[in-house]
Design a protein around this motif. Structure first.
Motif, PDB file in Angstrom:
ATOM      1  N   LEU A 260       0.831  -1.210   0.000  1.00  0.00           N
ATOM      2  CA  LEU A 260       0.000   0.000   0.000  1.00  0.00           C
ATOM      3  C   LEU A 260       0.859   1.252   0.000  1.00  0.00           C
ATOM      4  O   LEU A 260       0.582   2.208  -0.730  1.00  0.00           O
ATOM      5  N   VAL A 261       1.932   1.245   0.811  1.00  0.00           N
ATOM      6  CA  VAL A 261       2.816   2.417   0.888  1.00  0.00           C
ATOM      7  C   VAL A 261       3.455   2.669  -0.470  1.00  0.00           C
ATOM      8  O   VAL A 261       3.474   3.805  -0.967  1.00  0.00           O
ATOM      9  N   GLU A 262       3.946   1.589  -1.099  1.00  0.00           N
ATOM     10  CA  GLU A 262       4.590   1.737  -2.409  1.00  0.00           C
ATOM     11  C   GLU A 262       3.579   2.181  -3.471  1.00  0.00           C
ATOM     12  O   GLU A 262       3.916   2.955  -4.365  1.00  0.00           O
ATOM     13  N   ALA A 263       2.358   1.684  -3.364  1.00  0.00           N
ATOM     14  CA  ALA A 263       1.327   2.070  -4.337  1.00  0.00           C
ATOM     15  C   ALA A 263       1.017   3.561  -4.215  1.00  0.00           C
ATOM     16  O   ALA A 263       0.926   4.272  -5.222  1.00  0.00           O
ATOM     17  N   ALA A 264       0.883   4.025  -2.968  1.00  0.00           N
ATOM     18  CA  ALA A 264       0.593   5.447  -2.753  1.00  0.00           C
ATOM     19  C   ALA A 264       1.744   6.303  -3.268  1.00  0.00           C
ATOM     20  O   ALA A 264       1.541   7.352  -3.875  1.00  0.00           O
TER      21      ALA A 264
END
Lengths: 283, 69
Positions: A260-264
């Protein structure tokens, strides 16, 4: 704007996001499929393959094995630098990025020694202990008799839009929260509502002379009832306003939180690129 | 011909659950209950687990000769 974690385990995360537009959450959802980099085998060099599987099938099975990539994201060159680079070119140092290497090698050398054996992903020996099979119990190739397989596999970072083997997320969904049902009285009176609840006891019930949602039902069950059972009678689902559940499940190569962090981050980078592009077009 | 590494549809790695699933089903347990027990919830993964047939163990017996390509 608050985000509440409903469930979390290394491979699975479920968030309740309040006040975020659906478009933003959907961008993050899609980015967790397409834009988050992870490690996967891209090339194999076959020294010997006596097995019943063709080299191509072997390459495919090796590529499907999820490789742990948490640390590799910082230590290896990004997909853009390595996408057009073969292992030979990388060895000749034609395509490293800021001193980071492109490829990590994994070695598979197994023989049957007169028996009938199955080679597992756990038998892969890795050059870098941070990049190893996330699951050791995946069967790769069966061997019998004097057969032997000797393969060097080259794994690199890639993104899901290039090939599905680089997709860290197996499930990423944004769901609205079901609150109730609305009925158009002109289309469906008391009698019709009663009939509907009788025909669809899984999703609907009558309470105080009104059609209500049954507790614990799902949106798909309700929509089935609306579309096929009480067809065309003005019944609509009602959702909580500005509240969505975002759920991400990964294949074990990255944790769900990291995905999720990388996607954001990927979405933010894309927006920044758009901004600079527009500014340069103006000026 | 070998058992799939991942679910064909969603990409969930099916191991090591597949091993236990096959062992327990061969011992006579109900496949649906075993899948519930192992936490395989989606019907795509359940389909892949249920429908996979491993014929590599039979085929491999015809390939004892060592091929050199």
């Amino acid at each position: 704007m608050p985000i509440q974690i409903l469930e979390e385990s290394p491979r699975r995360i479920k968030l309740l996001a309040k006040g975020y537009p659906l478009a933003v959450l959907n961008a993050i959802r899609r980015a967790s499929f397409e834009l988050v980099p992870k490690m996967a085998v891209d090339f194999i060099a076959v020294d010997r393959n006596d097995s019943t599987l063709f080299n191509e099938v072997l390459a495919h099975r090796l590529a499907m094995i999820p490789l742990t990539s948490e640390e590799a994201l910082e230590r290896y060159a990004p997909p853009e630098a390595c996408g057009d680079c073969t292992p030979e070119e990388a060895e000749a140092e034609k395509c490293s990025h800021e001193g980071k290497p492109c490829y990590v090698r994994l070695f598979l050398d197994a023989s049957a020694d007169g028996k009938q054996v199955i080679v597992y992903s756990g038998d892969l020996k890795t050059e870098d202990p941070d990049v190893r099979p996330a699951v050791d119990a995946i069967p790769v190739v069966p061997l019998i008799g004097e057969q032997r397989v000797k393969v060097t596999a080259y794994a690199r970072l890639g993104r899901g839009r290039e090939h599905a083997k680089w997709m860290p997320a197996t499930v990423a969904v944004v769901m609205p929260i079901l609150k109730g049902v609305s009925v158009k009285e002109t289309l469906c009176g008391a009698e019709c509502q009663k009939e509907c609840a009788e025909k669809c006891p899984e999703a609907l019930k009558m309470e105080g002379g009104k059609l209500e949602l049954k507790e614990g039902t799902t949106l798909s069950m309700l929509m089935y009832c609306i579309e096929y059972v009480c067809e065309g009678k003005g019944i609509r689902p009602v959702f909580e306003e500005d509240q969505y559940v975002l759920e991400v499940e990964t294949d074990g190569s990255l944790s769900a939180r990291r995905t999720l962090v990388e996607a954001a981050r990927a979405v933010a980078e894309k927006l920044n690129a758009l901004k600079t592009h527009l500014q340069s077009a103006e000026g | 011909m070998m058992l799939p590494v991942r679910c064909y549809t969603c990409g969930r790695p099916l191991w090591p659950e597949m091993e236990e699933f096959r062992k327990r089903v061969e011992a006579g347990e109900d496949p649906g209950k075993v899948l519930d027990d192992l936490g395989i919830r989606r019907y795509c993964c359940r389909r892949t687990m249920l429908a996979a047939v491993d014929i590599s163990k039979e085929i491999i017996k015809f390939s004892t000769r060592v091929h050199r390509w």
